[in-house]
Design a protein around this motif. Structure first.
Motif, PDB file in Angstrom:
ATOM      1  N   ARG A 143      34.628  25.616  13.646  1.00 48.70           N
ATOM      2  CA  ARG A 143      34.111  24.249  13.540  1.00 48.70           C
ATOM      3  C   ARG A 143      35.058  23.261  14.221  1.00 48.70           C
ATOM      4  O   ARG A 143      34.616  22.356  14.932  1.00 48.70           O
ATOM      5  CB  ARG A 143      33.920  23.854  12.080  1.00 48.70           C
TER       6      ARG A 143
ATOM      7  N   VAL B 185      34.496  23.377  17.878  1.00 44.88           N
ATOM      8  CA  VAL B 185      33.267  22.668  18.264  1.00 44.88           C
ATOM      9  C   VAL B 185      33.537  21.164  18.323  1.00 44.88           C
ATOM     10  O   VAL B 185      33.167  20.494  19.290  1.00 44.88           O
ATOM     11  CB  VAL B 185      32.104  22.981  17.293  1.00 44.88           C
TER      12      VAL B 185
ATOM     13  N   ILE C 293      28.184  20.327  22.149  1.00 42.77           N
ATOM     14  CA  ILE C 293      27.610  21.492  21.476  1.00 42.77           C
ATOM     15  C   ILE C 293      26.725  20.949  20.367  1.00 42.77           C
ATOM     16  O   ILE C 293      27.212  20.313  19.429  1.00 42.77           O
ATOM     17  CB  ILE C 293      28.719  22.401  20.908  1.00 42.77           C
TER      18      ILE C 293
ATOM     19  N   ILE D 118      27.411  27.276  20.857  1.00 43.59           N
ATOM     20  CA  ILE D 118      28.689  27.809  20.364  1.00 43.59           C
ATOM     21  C   ILE D 118      28.989  29.114  21.085  1.00 43.59           C
ATOM     22  O   ILE D 118      30.111  29.343  21.537  1.00 43.59           O
ATOM     23  CB  ILE D 118      28.657  28.033  18.835  1.00 43.59           C
TER      24      ILE D 118
ATOM     25  N   ALA E 176      24.294  23.214  15.344  1.00 43.16           N
ATOM     26  CA  ALA E 176      25.560  23.950  15.352  1.00 43.16           C
ATOM     27  C   ALA E 176      26.488  23.525  14.216  1.00 43.16           C
ATOM     28  O   ALA E 176      26.977  24.365  13.449  1.00 43.16           O
ATOM     29  CB  ALA E 176      26.259  23.778  16.703  1.00 43.16           C
TER      30      ALA E 176
END
Length: 170
Positions: free
Chosen positions: A71, A74, A86, A92, A135
């Motif tokens: 995470r 991202v 993303i 991802i 995501a």
């Protein structure tokens, strides 16, 4: 933190050693509501069945700390490239997992093998998502579930999450 057992499909009658549970994003309104909507729209996370059943494949999971790290990657990617963020789970795989794992040995290019497998473990929870799912919603849902398990005195969970557990180069 909506987690429910799977009495209808688990052959272990809720005594499954793999803990047949589903993590469902809170804004879906729970597992039943998500299942009722499944014909109209894909569920964000969906219970797929008992990983210890006769149809199971060999699983390798990602630890909660690995999900949190993913995470963070991202968020960092989105801060660095706001023009092409993303947004979907497929991103991802394309923008983080494949580039990061391309240097690993062919056949062992799953995300969980990075850094000597520091985030790899035996999965206790099976998570399924669509490639078009949100995501951050996916990762946040897993993190909320894992934090809830820990808050109740449980050990940090390990998840079978295909984008981290399966070689995305194949």
């Amino acid at each position: 933190n909506n987690a429910r057992s799977c009495p209808r499909i688990c052959p272990h009658n809720n005594r499954c050693p793999w803990a047949c549970w589903s993590v469902v994003q809170a804004n879906l309104g729970g597992l039943e509501a998500a299942q009722a909507r499944s014909a109209r729209q894909p569920q964000h996370l969906r219970l797929m069945g008992c990983a210890n059943s006769k149809n199971a494949v060999g699983f390798v999971g990602i630890k909660l700390a690995g999900v949190k790290e993913l995470r963070d990657k991202v968020l960092s990617f989105n801060d660095t490239d706001p023009a092409d963020p993303i947004t979907k789970t497929a991103h991802i795989s394309i923008k983080i997992v494949k580039p990061a794992t391309s240097r690993l040995t062919k056949g062992e290019q799953a995300y969980v093998h990075l850094d000597g497998g520091k985030h790899r473990g035996k999965p206790e929870y099976f998570v399924s998502q669509t490639w078009q799912a949100d995501a951050l919603g996916l990762l946040d849902s897993i993190i909320r579930h894992g934090d809830g398990v820990e808050a109740k005195g449980g050990k940090p969970p390990v998840y079978y999450l295909d984008l981290a557990s399966v070689d995305q180069h194949q």
